[in-house]
Write a protein that holds these residues in place. Structure first.
Motif, PDB file in Angstrom:
ATOM      1  N   LEU A   1       8.600   9.357  11.418  1.00  0.00           N
ATOM      2  CA  LEU A   1       8.308   8.146  12.217  1.00  0.00           C
ATOM      3  C   LEU A   1       9.121   6.930  11.779  1.00  0.00           C
ATOM      4  N   SER A   2       9.903   7.054  10.698  1.00  0.00           N
ATOM      5  CA  SER A   2      10.533   5.836  10.170  1.00  0.00           C
ATOM      6  C   SER A   2      11.419   5.086  11.178  1.00  0.00           C
ATOM      7  N   PRO A   3      12.185   5.756  12.053  1.00  0.00           N
ATOM      8  CA  PRO A   3      12.970   4.953  13.009  1.00  0.00           C
ATOM      9  C   PRO A   3      12.067   4.158  13.969  1.00  0.00           C
ATOM     10  N   TYR A   4      10.938   4.734  14.328  1.00  0.00           N
ATOM     11  CA  TYR A   4      10.015   4.056  15.257  1.00  0.00           C
ATOM     12  C   TYR A   4       9.365   2.860  14.566  1.00  0.00           C
ATOM     13  N   LEU A   5       9.073   3.040  13.273  1.00  0.00           N
ATOM     14  CA  LEU A   5       8.522   1.914  12.504  1.00  0.00           C
ATOM     15  C   LEU A   5       9.600   0.861  12.276  1.00  0.00           C
ATOM     16  N   HIS A   6      10.818   1.310  12.044  1.00  0.00           N
ATOM     17  CA  HIS A   6      11.908   0.359  11.800  1.00  0.00           C
ATOM     18  C   HIS A   6      12.110  -0.579  12.996  1.00  0.00           C
TER      19      HIS A   6
ATOM     20  N   VAL B   1       1.264   1.069   0.878  1.00  0.00           N
ATOM     21  CA  VAL B   1       1.663   0.454  -0.405  1.00  0.00           C
ATOM     22  C   VAL B   1       3.189   0.422  -0.565  1.00  0.00           C
ATOM     23  N   ARG B   2       3.850   1.581  -0.362  1.00  0.00           N
ATOM     24  CA  ARG B   2       5.305   1.622  -0.593  1.00  0.00           C
ATOM     25  C   ARG B   2       6.057   0.808   0.450  1.00  0.00           C
ATOM     26  N   ARG B   3       5.622   0.915   1.693  1.00  0.00           N
ATOM     27  CA  ARG B   3       6.330   0.181   2.754  1.00  0.00           C
ATOM     28  C   ARG B   3       6.131  -1.328   2.580  1.00  0.00           C
ATOM     29  N   GLU B   4       4.928  -1.729   2.201  1.00  0.00           N
ATOM     30  CA  GLU B   4       4.679  -3.169   2.076  1.00  0.00           C
ATOM     31  C   GLU B   4       5.231  -3.725   0.762  1.00  0.00           C
ATOM     32  N   LEU B   5       5.411  -2.853  -0.238  1.00  0.00           N
ATOM     33  CA  LEU B   5       6.124  -3.274  -1.451  1.00  0.00           C
ATOM     34  C   LEU B   5       7.597  -3.564  -1.106  1.00  0.00           C
ATOM     35  N   ALA B   6       8.174  -2.723  -0.256  1.00  0.00           N
ATOM     36  CA  ALA B   6       9.573  -2.942   0.161  1.00  0.00           C
ATOM     37  C   ALA B   6       9.686  -4.262   0.936  1.00  0.00           C
ATOM     38  N   ILE B   7       8.724  -4.520   1.798  1.00  0.00           N
ATOM     39  CA  ILE B   7       8.737  -5.783   2.557  1.00  0.00           C
ATOM     40  C   ILE B   7       8.595  -6.964   1.597  1.00  0.00           C
ATOM     41  N   ASN B   8       7.700  -6.820   0.623  1.00  0.00           N
ATOM     42  CA  ASN B   8       7.518  -7.890  -0.374  1.00  0.00           C
ATOM     43  C   ASN B   8       8.839  -8.166  -1.108  1.00  0.00           C
ATOM     44  N   PHE B   9       9.558  -7.112  -1.461  1.00  0.00           N
ATOM     45  CA  PHE B   9      10.831  -7.258  -2.183  1.00  0.00           C
ATOM     46  C   PHE B   9      11.820  -8.085  -1.356  1.00  0.00           C
ATOM     47  N   CYS B  10      11.983  -7.710  -0.080  1.00  0.00           N
ATOM     48  CA  CYS B  10      12.993  -8.400   0.742  1.00  0.00           C
ATOM     49  C   CYS B  10      12.535  -9.803   1.131  1.00  0.00           C
ATOM     50  N   LEU B  11      11.219  -9.969   1.313  1.00  0.00           N
ATOM     51  CA  LEU B  11      10.700 -11.292   1.677  1.00  0.00           C
ATOM     52  C   LEU B  11      10.938 -12.305   0.561  1.00  0.00           C
ATOM     53  N   TYR B  12      10.708 -11.874  -0.689  1.00  0.00           N
ATOM     54  CA  TYR B  12      10.755 -12.844  -1.788  1.00  0.00           C
ATOM     55  C   TYR B  12      12.032 -12.774  -2.620  1.00  0.00           C
ATOM     56  N   ASN B  13      12.940 -11.851  -2.303  1.00  0.00           N
ATOM     57  CA  ASN B  13      14.186 -11.783  -3.056  1.00  0.00           C
ATOM     58  C   ASN B  13      15.352 -11.579  -2.086  1.00  0.00           C
ATOM     59  N   ASN B  14      16.036 -12.683  -1.772  1.00  0.00           N
ATOM     60  CA  ASN B  14      17.090 -12.539  -0.760  1.00  0.00           C
ATOM     61  C   ASN B  14      18.366 -11.897  -1.312  1.00  0.00           C
TER      62      ASN B  14
ATOM     63  N   LEU C   1      19.087   6.391  11.268  1.00  0.00           N
ATOM     64  CA  LEU C   1      18.442   5.745  12.413  1.00  0.00           C
ATOM     65  C   LEU C   1      17.413   4.716  11.943  1.00  0.00           C
ATOM     66  N   ASP C   2      16.893   4.932  10.726  1.00  0.00           N
ATOM     67  CA  ASP C   2      15.933   3.952  10.199  1.00  0.00           C
ATOM     68  C   ASP C   2      16.607   2.962   9.236  1.00  0.00           C
ATOM     69  N   GLY C   3      17.953   2.930   9.208  1.00  0.00           N
ATOM     70  CA  GLY C   3      18.671   2.072   8.248  1.00  0.00           C
ATOM     71  C   GLY C   3      18.506   0.583   8.542  1.00  0.00           C
ATOM     72  N   ARG C   4      19.107  -0.256   7.691  1.00  0.00           N
ATOM     73  CA  ARG C   4      19.018  -1.719   7.800  1.00  0.00           C
ATOM     74  C   ARG C   4      17.559  -2.183   7.747  1.00  0.00           C
ATOM     75  N   ASP C   5      16.815  -1.589   6.844  1.00  0.00           N
ATOM     76  CA  ASP C   5      15.369  -1.812   6.774  1.00  0.00           C
ATOM     77  C   ASP C   5      14.978  -2.170   5.339  1.00  0.00           C
ATOM     78  N   PRO C   6      13.926  -2.975   5.156  1.00  0.00           N
ATOM     79  CA  PRO C   6      13.472  -3.256   3.780  1.00  0.00           C
ATOM     80  C   PRO C   6      13.269  -1.978   2.963  1.00  0.00           C
ATOM     81  N   ASN C   7      12.752  -0.914   3.613  1.00  0.00           N
ATOM     82  CA  ASN C   7      12.563   0.356   2.892  1.00  0.00           C
ATOM     83  C   ASN C   7      13.866   0.869   2.309  1.00  0.00           C
TER      84      ASN C   7
END
Ligand SMILES: Cc1cc2nc3c(=O)[nH]c(=O)nc-3n(C[C@H](O)[C@H](O)[C@H](O)COP(=O)(O)OP(=O)(O)OC[C@H]3O[C@@H](n4cnc5c(N)ncnc54)[C@H](O)[C@@H]3O)c2cc1C
Length: 460
Positions: free
Chosen positions: A267-272, A304-317, A408-414
């Motif tokens: 499902l990762s491309p659909y989530l991306h 947890v893992r997906r939102e940790l990745a979002i946290n990383f990109c949100l707070y570390n440019n 297909l799911d690239g360019r993503d915080p994950n």
């Protein structure tokens, strides 16, 4: 106050960021939802917020999408997939009485023009956690004549329950779990009270357009072609989810790390592209009739893992740079800079799968042909790039390049968080010291061959 009303009457308070401090123009003619990251007409907190605001103001809602092809790694592969999703989303919006305006232009400039042209009261936009999306929102916030309200629509627990970059899953997990009950709940879609009749103007009418033909007409990489069996859109995502719950989920916890079998959701491309919400997916899995360990293992990844990745990109440019590494990781990689590498491959050799390692080559070919790599093999794939690159910096940039170009799911915080995990131990801990890796966790093709049914993986 009108804006106060949309925050108070729903669960979205922690999702809202006001990107400028201009007033909501109550005399305007409509509210606009600038759809960019969350490309769906249902289960979308940004769309719901825009509908609620429009209803509070007694105005109709218009959805705007800026189609922009001068984007890093833009290819026919990703644009066809994205346009298939948008075609379905736009039809669903029109059914709800919400017109969909799509123009081929630079999105932040386009939204400013649309806000003026349609005399908008305010603009609501979904949140993007990456630098390009952030910069677009900043440009629009500075130039719009009305308020720009951003809604974090891609997380289950809002990203701003924590206000800093987290060290790892072990620090973000308790925060997420503490808040999860409040957010793991189905929120019905808001419906619009006032419908807008819109003359298409110079909007691309997706109902009459073939996504592949449109993607082919764009100024994008034509060499990275659509992958077989990948159709974008919510319907396809839901049918994958159903199939996963039936066939993959029961075996997920035991077999997800065996590269010889395929039990993950795909499902990762659909989530991306935001074509399906992670909340909808997690709720369906939580309620499934499947072993508890498998349900827990899947929820750990998608929450947890997906939102940790979002946290990383949100707070570390600097998420795509070694600057984001911890001190221990930088020190150990520095200490092993001059270690002899078994081979040094050029980017072209990696890209065309010309290494001595048949398992790695199979992963690279899977990426080029199908736009994905088996989740476990993806770690081994990136770890090998560290071994075959002259510096960790080059390893990082080659892994990001290949992942973002073909996946297909690239360019993503994950992607950025996981490549950082592989190359410089982000969110990980130090391990026993080894050549090249230093204290970064080592994973090899040989070990993978010992532990998995790898022959099934390399079968043509
Ligand atoms: C080097 C490398 C690069 C990666 N690049 C990307 C990328 O560009 N885009 C991307 O979405 N994922 C990336 N991942 C994470 C992971 O490999 C994919 O999310 C997963 O393979 C997608 O397959 P699936 O949807 O079948 O996963 P499932 O196992 O079915 O998991 C469901 C969802 O949970 C999330 N998830 C699963 N594993 C992880 C993880 N390790 N970290 C964060 N979220 C996770 C994803 O959203 C996934 O779709 C990368 C991992 C590595 C090691």
């Amino acid at each position: 106050m009108i804006f106060g009303a949309i925050m108070d009457k729903n669960l979205y308070a922690k999702r809202v960021v006001e990107l400028n401090n201009l007033p909501v123009d109550e005399g305007g003619k409509c509210v606009i939802y600038w759809m960019q990251r969350s490309q769906r007409a249902t289960d979308n907190p940004a769309l719901n917020s825009a509908v609620n605001l429009a209803n509070d103001l007694g105005k109709p809602l218009l959805v705007y999408f800026g189609l922009f092809d001068v984007y890093p790694m833009a290819s026919v592969r990703v644009f066809k997939f994205m346009l298939e999703g948008l075609k379905e989303a736009s039809a669903a919006l029109i059914d709800k009485g919400i017109p969909f305006l799509m123009r081929r232009e630079m999105p932040p400039e386009g939204i400013v023009r649309a806000a003026i042209e349609f005399n908008a009261c305010a603009v609501v936009v979904d949140e993007d956690y990456l630098n390009i999306g952030r910069s677009w929102r900043k440009i629009a916030a500075d130039r719009l004549p009305v308020r720009l309200i951003q809604i974090d629509a891609e997380t289950i627990v809002p990203a701003r329950i924590t206000h800093k970059e987290e060290w790892g899953a072990y620090t973000i997990r308790p925060k997420i779990l503490k808040a999860l009950d409040q957010y793991m709940t189905d929120i019905p879609d808001s419906s619009i009270n006032h419908k807008l009749r819109l003359e298409p103007g110079n909007s691309i009418d997706l109902s009459t357009v073939d996504p592949l033909t449109l993607a082919n007409s764009l100024d994008v990489d034509q060499q990275v072609t659509p992958t077989p069996h990948s159709i974008g859109g919510l319907s396809e995502a839901l049918s994958r989810l159903e199939r996963f719950i039936r066939e993959g989920l029961p075996r997920y916890s035991d077999e997800k790390n065996d590269i010889g079998v395929s039990v993950s959701s795909n499902l990762s491309p659909y989530l991306h592209f935001g074509q399906i919400s992670s909340l909808r997916t997690a709720l369906a899995v939580q309620d499934a009739d499947a072993p508890g360990e498998s349900i827990d293992a899947f929820l750990e990844q998608i929450i947890v893992r997906r939102e940790l990745a979002i946290n990383f990109c949100l707070y570390n440019n600097r998420y795509d740079s070694l600057d984001a590494a911890s001190d221990w990781a930088r020190r150990t990689l520095d200490a092993h800079r001059t270690d002899e590498r078994p081979e040094l491959y050029l980017l072209e050799e990696l890209e065309s799968a010309q290494t001595y390692d048949q398992l790695w080559n199979a992963a690279q070919l899977e990426l080029v042909r199908f736009g994905r790599i088996h989740s476990y093999m993806r770690m081994v794939w990136a770890k090998n790039i560290l071994v075959w690159s002259p510096t960790p910096e080059e390893a990082l940039s080659q892994a990001i390049y290949l992942n973002d170009k073909y996946a297909l799911d690239g360019r993503d915080p994950n992607g950025y968080a996981n490549i950082a995990w592989c190359i410089f131990g982000k969110h990980d801990r130090p391990f026993a010291e080894r050549p090249i890796f230093g204290k970064i966790r080592c994973m090899t093709s040989e070990a993978t061959m010992r532990k998995t049914h790898w022959r099934n993986y390399i079968k043509p």
